[in-house]
Design a protein around this motif. Structure first.
Motif, PDB file in Angstrom:
ATOM      1  N   UNK A   1      -1.058 -30.732 -28.743  1.00  0.00           N
ATOM      2  CA  UNK A   1      -0.168 -31.783 -29.152  1.00  0.00           C
ATOM      3  C   UNK A   1      -0.169 -31.723 -30.751  1.00  0.00           C
ATOM      4  N   UNK A   2      -0.994 -31.174 -31.272  1.00  0.00           N
ATOM      5  CA  UNK A   2      -1.391 -31.462 -32.654  1.00  0.00           C
ATOM      6  C   UNK A   2      -0.203 -30.842 -33.742  1.00  0.00           C
ATOM      7  N   UNK A   3       0.201 -31.908 -34.603  1.00  0.00           N
ATOM      8  CA  UNK A   3       1.262 -31.675 -35.431  1.00  0.00           C
ATOM      9  C   UNK A   3       0.487 -31.400 -37.179  1.00  0.00           C
ATOM     10  N   UNK A   4       1.031 -30.657 -37.895  1.00  0.00           N
ATOM     11  CA  UNK A   4       0.386 -30.248 -39.118  1.00  0.00           C
ATOM     12  C   UNK A   4       0.250 -31.847 -40.093  1.00  0.00           C
ATOM     13  N   UNK A   5      -0.887 -32.009 -40.228  1.00  0.00           N
ATOM     14  CA  UNK A   5      -1.092 -33.364 -41.201  1.00  0.00           C
ATOM     15  C   UNK A   5      -1.320 -33.123 -42.525  1.00  0.00           C
ATOM     16  N   UNK A   6      -0.592 -33.789 -43.377  1.00  0.00           N
ATOM     17  CA  UNK A   6      -0.607 -33.423 -44.676  1.00  0.00           C
ATOM     18  C   UNK A   6      -1.720 -34.329 -45.575  1.00  0.00           C
ATOM     19  N   UNK A   7      -2.586 -33.688 -46.231  1.00  0.00           N
ATOM     20  CA  UNK A   7      -3.790 -34.478 -47.153  1.00  0.00           C
ATOM     21  C   UNK A   7      -3.312 -34.326 -48.579  1.00  0.00           C
ATOM     22  N   UNK A   8      -3.198 -35.342 -49.350  1.00  0.00           N
ATOM     23  CA  UNK A   8      -3.142 -35.197 -50.706  1.00  0.00           C
ATOM     24  C   UNK A   8      -4.114 -35.361 -51.579  1.00  0.00           C
ATOM     25  N   UNK A   9      -4.422 -34.698 -52.613  1.00  0.00           N
ATOM     26  CA  UNK A   9      -5.531 -34.699 -53.253  1.00  0.00           C
ATOM     27  C   UNK A   9      -5.093 -34.879 -54.844  1.00  0.00           C
ATOM     28  N   UNK A  10      -5.550 -36.040 -55.576  1.00  0.00           N
ATOM     29  CA  UNK A  10      -5.318 -36.163 -56.691  1.00  0.00           C
ATOM     30  C   UNK A  10      -6.272 -36.094 -57.844  1.00  0.00           C
ATOM     31  N   UNK A  11      -5.709 -36.072 -59.038  1.00  0.00           N
ATOM     32  CA  UNK A  11      -6.546 -35.604 -60.582  1.00  0.00           C
ATOM     33  C   UNK A  11      -7.808 -36.785 -60.410  1.00  0.00           C
ATOM     34  N   UNK A  12      -8.972 -36.433 -60.365  1.00  0.00           N
ATOM     35  CA  UNK A  12      -9.784 -37.216 -60.811  1.00  0.00           C
ATOM     36  C   UNK A  12     -10.383 -38.122 -59.655  1.00  0.00           C
ATOM     37  N   UNK A  13      -9.660 -37.802 -58.293  1.00  0.00           N
ATOM     38  CA  UNK A  13     -10.101 -38.320 -57.062  1.00  0.00           C
ATOM     39  C   UNK A  13      -9.852 -37.435 -56.137  1.00  0.00           C
ATOM     40  N   UNK A  14     -11.324 -37.059 -55.616  1.00  0.00           N
ATOM     41  CA  UNK A  14     -11.215 -36.061 -54.558  1.00  0.00           C
ATOM     42  C   UNK A  14     -11.084 -36.866 -53.246  1.00  0.00           C
ATOM     43  N   UNK A  15     -10.838 -36.111 -52.155  1.00  0.00           N
ATOM     44  CA  UNK A  15     -10.776 -36.429 -50.520  1.00  0.00           C
ATOM     45  C   UNK A  15     -11.694 -35.885 -49.785  1.00  0.00           C
TER      46      UNK A  15
END
Length: 239
Positions: free
Chosen positions: A41-55
């Motif tokens: 049931x999974x869907x591709x999840x988007x993860x954002x990564x920002x300058x100077x702010x890791x995730x």
């Protein structure tokens, strides 16, 4: 207008001023249910990564160990872990990572690697029982304001644990809602409340939360109305 109605009018007049609109601080943790990112049931999840702010991506909540990680385009994102990973760390004999940290870097040209705006992150984990799970994420560098600093994978709530409302509390809730709506009609007919008022909208929000199963204090808190106002409307509806 009777003394009682004058008292109600004064009470309603100050409610809007006394009860502030409830605001919620933005959480730094984004949660994703396990079924949304792994399995059939999974869907591709988007993860954002920002300058100077890791995730960070945490698997602590599901009690799983990260065994392997692949990122298809390593030219913009670096991966670190809270423990060693087999196949990446030469001296690692037993993977012990439960958290991945993604950090954006200035794009480094990699010969033969196509230019893309996003990349696929694949994570293999192992449960306490020894079974393995596959997770896929679309990692996208972003220049917007950071929205979160951690993505936590959480267990799905078992359907068997969902509490079913009993008949008597349900009937009581319905009766209370009828009394509140009757009180609202009385207040409107006496010019004490208008359907275009912000206070009227907050009361409607309260009724939505309350009818959806929230306890009265929680529903009132979410809608930004006071319990005194709710009780006053119930009182008006009983007249």
């Amino acid at each position: 207008m009777t003394a009682f109605q004058l008292g109600v009018a004064a009470f309603l007049a100050v409610c809007l001023c006394l009860v502030p609109v409830k605001t919620h601080a933005q959480s730094t943790v984004r949660t994703i249910k396990q079924s949304q990112v792994s399995g059939s049931t999974a869907k591709l999840q988007k993860i954002k990564v920002w300058n100077g702010s890791g995730v960070s991506i945490s698997f602590y909540e599901v009690n799983e160990m990260v065994k392997r990680v692949w990122i298809d385009d390593p030219s913009q994102v670096l991966i670190d872990t809270d423990g060693c990973l087999e196949g990446i760390d030469q001296n690692c004999q037993n993977s012990s990572a439960g958290l991945l940290h993604l950090r954006r870097i200035k794009k480094v040209p990699v010969p033969g690697l196509p230019q893309t705006s996003a990349t696929l992150l694949t994570v293999i984990t192992q449960t306490a029982s020894g079974s393995r799970k596959v997770y896929h994420f679309q990692v996208t560098p972003s220049n917007s304001r950071p929205e979160y600093s951690q993505v936590s994978i959480i267990n799905d709530k078992p359907f068997s644990l969902v509490a079913r409302p009993r008949l008597s509390p349900l009937v009581q809730t319905i009766n209370t809602i009828k009394q509140i709506r009757a009180g609202m009609r009385v207040a409107i007919s006496n010019g004490l409340l208008s359907s275009s008022d912000e206070l009227h909208n907050r009361i409607e929000q309260f009724l939505t939360h309350f009818q959806g199963g929230e306890q009265m204090p929680a529903a009132a808190d979410k809608a930004g109305v006071s319990l005194k106002l709710v009780n006053k409307l119930i009182e008006l509806g009983q007249i």
